[in-house]
Design a protein around this motif. Structure first.
Motif, short mmCIF file in Angstrom:
data_model
loop_
_atom_site.label_atom_id
_atom_site.label_comp_id
_atom_site.label_asym_id
_atom_site.label_seq_id
_atom_site.Cartn_x
_atom_site.Cartn_y
_atom_site.Cartn_z
N GLY A 242 0.86 -1.19 0.00
CA GLY A 242 0.00 0.00 0.00
C GLY A 242 0.89 1.22 0.00
N GLU A 243 0.37 2.34 -0.49
CA GLU A 243 1.18 3.56 -0.51
C GLU A 243 0.51 4.60 0.38
OE1 GLU A 243 4.10 3.65 -2.01
OE2 GLU A 243 3.83 1.65 -2.88
N PRO A 244 1.29 5.25 1.24
CA PRO A 244 0.70 6.19 2.18
C PRO A 244 -0.22 7.24 1.55
CG PRO A 244 3.00 5.88 2.69
CD PRO A 244 2.74 5.15 1.39
N VAL A 245 -1.15 7.64 2.32
CA VAL A 245 -2.07 8.76 2.10
C VAL A 245 -3.21 8.45 1.12
CG1 VAL A 245 -2.33 11.21 1.56
CG2 VAL A 245 -0.42 10.43 2.95
N PHE A 246 -3.05 8.64 -0.18
CA PHE A 246 -4.22 8.46 -1.06
C PHE A 246 -4.29 7.06 -1.68
CE2 PHE A 246 -3.50 13.16 -1.41
CZ PHE A 246 -4.60 13.52 -0.64
N ASP A 247 -3.14 6.44 -1.87
CA ASP A 247 -3.15 5.12 -2.52
C ASP A 247 -2.96 4.02 -1.48
OD1 ASP A 247 -3.53 6.48 -4.84
OD2 ASP A 247 -1.53 6.16 -5.64
N LYS A 248 -3.61 4.21 -0.35
CA LYS A 248 -3.58 3.19 0.68
C LYS A 248 -4.23 1.91 0.16
CE LYS A 248 -3.52 6.17 4.75
NZ LYS A 248 -4.33 7.05 5.62
N GLY B 245 -3.11 1.79 8.97
CA GLY B 245 -2.53 2.99 8.39
C GLY B 245 -2.45 2.91 6.88
N GLY B 246 -3.27 2.07 6.29
CA GLY B 246 -3.30 1.96 4.83
C GLY B 246 -2.31 0.97 4.26
N LEU B 247 -1.48 0.37 5.11
CA LEU B 247 -0.51 -0.64 4.65
C LEU B 247 -0.92 -2.00 5.19
CD1 LEU B 247 2.90 1.19 5.38
CD2 LEU B 247 1.35 1.47 3.43
N SER B 248 -0.63 -3.05 4.47
CA SER B 248 -0.89 -4.39 4.97
C SER B 248 -0.06 -4.60 6.23
CB SER B 248 -0.50 -5.44 3.91
OG SER B 248 0.86 -5.30 3.57
N ASP B 249 -0.65 -5.33 7.20
CA ASP B 249 0.08 -5.56 8.45
C ASP B 249 0.56 -7.01 8.59
OD1 ASP B 249 -2.15 -7.05 9.25
OD2 ASP B 249 -2.92 -5.52 10.62
N GLY B 250 0.47 -7.77 7.51
CA GLY B 250 0.97 -9.14 7.53
C GLY B 250 -0.09 -10.17 7.87
N ALA C 195 0.34 2.39 12.15
CA ALA C 195 1.04 1.96 10.94
C ALA C 195 2.52 1.68 11.17
CB ALA C 195 0.88 3.05 9.87
N ASP C 196 2.99 1.79 12.41
CA ASP C 196 4.44 1.70 12.70
C ASP C 196 5.09 0.48 12.05
OD1 ASP C 196 3.80 3.79 14.36
OD2 ASP C 196 4.06 2.66 16.24
N TYR C 197 4.48 -0.67 12.28
CA TYR C 197 5.07 -1.92 11.80
C TYR C 197 5.11 -1.95 10.27
CZ TYR C 197 5.58 -6.95 10.95
OH TYR C 197 5.99 -8.18 10.49
N GLY C 198 4.03 -1.57 9.66
CA GLY C 198 3.97 -1.56 8.19
C GLY C 198 5.02 -0.62 7.60
N TYR C 199 5.17 0.57 8.19
CA TYR C 199 6.17 1.52 7.68
C TYR C 199 7.58 0.93 7.79
CZ TYR C 199 3.47 5.73 6.58
OH TYR C 199 2.66 6.65 5.98
N ASP C 200 7.88 0.34 8.93
CA ASP C 200 9.22 -0.24 9.09
C ASP C 200 9.47 -1.36 8.09
OD1 ASP C 200 10.18 1.40 11.05
OD2 ASP C 200 10.66 -0.20 12.46
N GLN C 201 8.45 -2.17 7.85
CA GLN C 201 8.60 -3.26 6.90
C GLN C 201 8.76 -2.74 5.48
OE1 GLN C 201 8.61 -6.86 7.39
NE2 GLN C 201 9.23 -6.00 9.34
N VAL D 137 -12.63 8.74 0.94
CA VAL D 137 -12.99 8.70 2.35
C VAL D 137 -12.24 7.58 3.07
CG1 VAL D 137 -14.91 8.25 3.93
CG2 VAL D 137 -15.20 9.85 2.03
N MET D 138 -12.11 6.42 2.43
CA MET D 138 -11.39 5.31 3.05
C MET D 138 -9.91 5.64 3.23
SD MET D 138 -12.00 2.25 4.32
CE MET D 138 -13.13 1.08 3.56
N SER D 139 -9.40 6.57 2.42
CA SER D 139 -7.98 6.93 2.54
C SER D 139 -7.69 7.77 3.77
CB SER D 139 -7.50 7.67 1.28
OG SER D 139 -7.98 9.01 1.28
N ILE D 140 -8.75 8.21 4.45
CA ILE D 140 -8.55 8.97 5.69
C ILE D 140 -8.23 7.98 6.81
CG2 ILE D 140 -9.63 10.55 7.33
CD1 ILE D 140 -11.57 11.37 5.02
N GLY D 141 -7.18 8.18 7.52
CA GLY D 141 -6.76 7.27 8.58
C GLY D 141 -7.92 6.98 9.52
N ALA D 142 -8.05 5.74 9.99
CA ALA D 142 -9.05 5.32 10.98
C ALA D 142 -10.41 4.99 10.38
CB ALA D 142 -9.21 6.36 12.09
N VAL D 143 -10.64 5.29 9.10
CA VAL D 143 -11.92 4.89 8.49
C VAL D 143 -11.84 3.42 8.10
CG1 VAL D 143 -13.50 5.24 6.55
CG2 VAL D 143 -12.44 7.22 7.67
#
Lengths: 367, 367, 367, 367
Positions: free
Chosen positions: A220-226, A283-288, B107-113, B235-241
């Motif tokens: 997934g890509e942050p912000v709009f292309d989650k 956060g829009g990214l896969s979490d595994g 999103a911490d884990y996803g970002y690190d990965q 709308v889904m791209s907004i965090g927490a939705v």
């Protein structure tokens, strides 16, 4: 403006009307070297074909796919793959009457307002047959994802108020039940419900669920292309879908943080989560974890009972929509959800390949 | 790959981290000649600012917008509008600890990965502060839509199990209640619930609803760029939705066609619908009725109570997320939903201008 | 519609006017983990800065870049990198007069026709200062390309009728000569020509050449996104460029196939070509040889001598363009060509990472 | 990654290989309501068909176009227009030998490096037959542009050293001469040159010029999507084109500003320019004058004489490219340049419709 093309890396351009000469798609950017036959695609198209059961229209649609380009010696070449399905059994005569009025629950009115007129034969471009191009394109994506150990599995979760029982869940079952439910008992009850609705000249909706396993964390890509944003768009773009949920979905709005948060844990050096309220996306990214998405499908708008509407002169009329219609589109839409999800995930997995400078430099160092 | 740019005709590129120097956006393709001041934008940013109430974090964020380009003599010039909000009150020290572990629900884990490391200060790019760019850009779109008689109005529909009463609905009220509810009584009850959750070191979710009136029929592009598909993605791209509904949404899956279909009717030569189960969208195009969309927002993942997780060495740990957090993000996210919907609708209205050959030839004939 | 964003994987959104508050760009999709300082970028911006020599305007533009986002602990984070250069020495008063008429050779008339008015101060968005965003963004791309052994080297090939002598070619020289020529002798002659043109209240054009070495074969995407097509667009989009050549360029139209074809040969198990008429590109894909592109730059349209034109009331007038102008823009445009080529090549190298199914499956197998 | 789709508002996705089942394109976003027959398109395809003259290959290619979707009752519907041309006379046997080696001047080597293998039959996707999709799509654009009074006229300007004489210029002539020259005398001399080259087992290049009249001022989008940038990309993406010029093109680099600047003048209340060195484009926007673009085409790389090359094992070999090849591709490429320019101009004219806020609000007020 263009609206029938989707994807960033792999772009799928679909075309065709219900009663035109043919329907199809062009898949541009699909990677080279994957073995591909027409049968690979046909298997998926057959899942959206109207069957002989009471769950679908008695219309006969053979929907035989032809590969016109992009495959050489049994392998994809990296260049555009053109797929075509000829229309064979369409009888335009059935539909002439609807040229003059707007069917409730359909796109007729919007199309006329937008374009000044419309191809009224069987809904034209807004027909469910439009999904042939989606399914054909997505079939290729599923094949490539499987090579990476990623499985995409959609099924009917409910029709009307009949829900599947997860304790009886068997993914293979969804391929043989007329409702595409992975639970034979629920399937039987749902079929009874469908027959009753049909009898009553009415129609039903339902819920399609899709589970995607094997996706690594970070897609997934942050912000709009989650990942969840693009999955939502992909699934909501399927006709008749009116709501999309990720993981616990609508239920989260009444949950507390202490319950909704999924605790991470390390088991035997592998990181996982104790629960999966998130549906595999944070956060829009896969979490595994397993990715879970649900589509809520409205009841078929074409019903045999008399309805109020207007004609294209703006006069109030009573109408009877003729033609052969599905009393519920859910079973046939299952494979559409599955293939749209596959397309979205594969496209984002490609995007993710350039997430780090090291990934790029390593890629070219090896060559 | 790029993921922080949205829109087709008007493209918005947002940037910035919670604790970086600044956040902002560039709006490329916004039409020329609209009068615009910083105050126009500030009014919207102020709605997402943490207040002095118990509903939001006690962090002080002034969030003053500056127009850096694209406006000359008080009017937009047609060239990119660059907007910036400087970060002022961020204390990075608060966040150092979270560098070493992964916060549940974040999103911490996803970002690190994905990236190999992350800007851990306040969530970095995955922070809710990212929405500053969205709100600033959407403020311009709302202003232009209003010139066309189109109103976009989002509000809090529920927090936890406290729902608004539509008989008390007043859109102006949503701008003054701390919960952004358009119903003062529900607001009071919701505030009590929020205080209790905070006391319990817990958090709440809720539902945001957005109504868009005045959109002509025919807006949206068939198949993939349908109005509902793009609204969902926005709308889904907004965090927490975690879920998005159009019109009757999840309820449609249990409705019958005879109920769900909205009958068209002509009243005094104007075409309308007797009901609006569709939420103003049929076949992906606006149907001329009010557009209704709902976002289901999860409870804030940052809670003060102890949680289980893992650290970045893969060891299981117990953590206490410090910092000043919103017990519920719903009230502040209302303006984000509103502006994202505005952006989507305006963009598709521009796309629609070239729907017919006559529209194009007429446009140039006049000149 | 949007027109200030370029790139597919790495998207660069530039903004800013000559006399606005600032100029800059947002680079979205740049990979994470590359070390980056403001100095890395400043070095490139300094190359487009007007110098103290007779070759450029006496205007002082410090053009100090600030990194506002996307870099944490000295490394790119994978999220949008926002770069800003504040305008400091602009004197809008100089330009008030030109509000009323259309300068020959400039975009004034087109802007007024398109937008109804224009930011007339120093050309507004159509000013050469717009290239600050391009250079800043491209500087990052050059840094990453260098890590892969790819060098991008642009230089002045000619000014007026003064050409460089390739036997004296030294790439380092281009960084110190006022003309950006890689040949000190030609530089001296060109400077004499420039002084004479200035004296005569006239201006000069010239040719910029760019050589890119180390690009593996196969970069570029068939049909529309060919390497040469995208390089042409990137270079032609620079103000004042009126022609683009690849390899032998315009000369090929008079060559015979037997001469123009480059024979492949294998030397010590490495494949190369005996000649390079193709300029390193065949069928739109890199062929493994040095990539050669040339931009033909027109003489600066702002000249001190009297010119005929019209005012914005449509009346014929004689004008004298005031202000401090470059007698030739070629030397300052060299770094713009260099960075635009870098951006294009890097973007296509990322696209190429998903050319084969094996490349994708291998990428994820390793993780 | 995708590379066979072009356009922003009207997106054209081309597909097909030289020796596959068929070639074609999908045109998505073409406006509704334009009358369209297969003949409209066939007329353009016939211009790129190999003729019976010595200027082209003796291969027979009927290239009959079929409209598969997007047209109803003789009018475009606004939905994707799918066009297909079946391959009929391709003899794959001719090409088997070239599977093993890399033809000089061709894309063979690049394709193998990129994709691991290639469809070697007649060049596969890199064949000139790929342009069928471009021409078919562009034919529609030319038809719509003509309704707005815009004419796009490409022709052969030179072949080898034979140039047309502008004093004998007749646009209709280009449609009947075998060289597509608009000057019958030059055509005859060029045909002699072509016969001689063929006799000598060699090939020729040439120059194609395209003139576009009737485009209002202001078309093009600032910075990256300038009219000249997108025209360059469109034309350079045609195989064999190695240089693109706008207006005076390469000549400007030796001109002085006082000469190169075109003076504006008002004649009878209409604004025009006294000269047109700019080729109708200033600052990337049309300036209201005739738009002039030139493409320099290399000599056909497939020649009958013996050439040095390598095989796909990396060994040096001598080869004789068999098959039936054009001694010069210029005449058949003329219509490709013409249609690509039409596509680019129409797409930017649509973009321009939303340049001002008033344009948008006026558009919707009228409805």
């Amino acid at each position: 403006m263009s609206g029938s093309i989707t994807g960033k890396n792999i772009k799928v351009s679909t075309w065709g009307e219900s009663h035109g000469k043919a329907l199809g798609c062009v898949i541009d950017g699909f990677p080279a070297g994957m073995d591909l036959t027409e049968e690979d695609i046909q298997n998926f198209l057959d899942r959206r074909k109207p069957g002989q059961t009471d769950a679908s229209t008695p219309r006969k649609e053979d929907d035989i796919v032809e590969i016109l380009s992009g495959v050489f010696n049994g392998k994809t070449t990296g260049t555009p793959i053109s797929l075509m399905v000829k229309n064979t059994s369409q009888k335009s005569a059935d539909y002439k009457e609807i040229a003059s009025y707007y069917r409730p629950g359909h796109a007729d009115y919007g199309y006329d307002q937008k374009y000044g007129f419309r191809d009224y034969r069987g809904g034209g471009r807004s027909s469910g047959r439009e999904t042939i191009g989606r399914v054909a394109a997505g079939a290729l994506c599923i094949k490539l994802l499987e090579k990476m150990g990623i499985k995409v599995c959609a099924y009917t979760k409910s029709i009307g108020d009949v829900e599947i029982d997860y304790s009886k869940f068997d993914p293979a079952t969804r391929l043989i039940t007329p409702t595409a439910m992975p639970d034979e008992e629920a399937d039987k009850r749902a079929m009874d419900l469908i027959r009753a609705a049909k009898e009553a000249k009415d129609s039903l909706g339902g819920v399609i669920e899709c589970r995607i396993t094997g996706v690594p964390a970070g897609i997934g890509e942050p912000v709009f292309d989650k990942l969840d944003a693009l999955l939502s768009s992909a699934v909501m773009s399927i006709g008749a879908v009116k709501a999309v949920e990720i993981g616990d979905g609508v239920a989260v709005s009444r949950m507390k943080g202490s319950v909704n948060n999924d605790a991470f844990e390390a088991v035997a050096q592998r990181i996982s989560k104790k629960t999966n309220h998130s549906g595999g996306i944070l956060g829009g990214l896969s979490d595994g974890s397993e990715i879970i998405i649900r589509a809520h499908v409205k009841p078929t708008p074409s019903i045999a009972s008399t309805q109020e509407s207007i004609n294209n002169q703006g006069a109030n009329v009573e109408i009877n929509v003729k033609g052969r219609h599905d009393p519920v589109v859910v079973p046939r839409a299952v494979v559409v959800v599955e293939t749209m999800c596959a397309l979205t995930v594969l496209d984002l997995m490609i995007s993710n390949m350039s997430a780090t400078a090291d990934a790029i430099t390593d890629f070219y160092k090896k060559r």
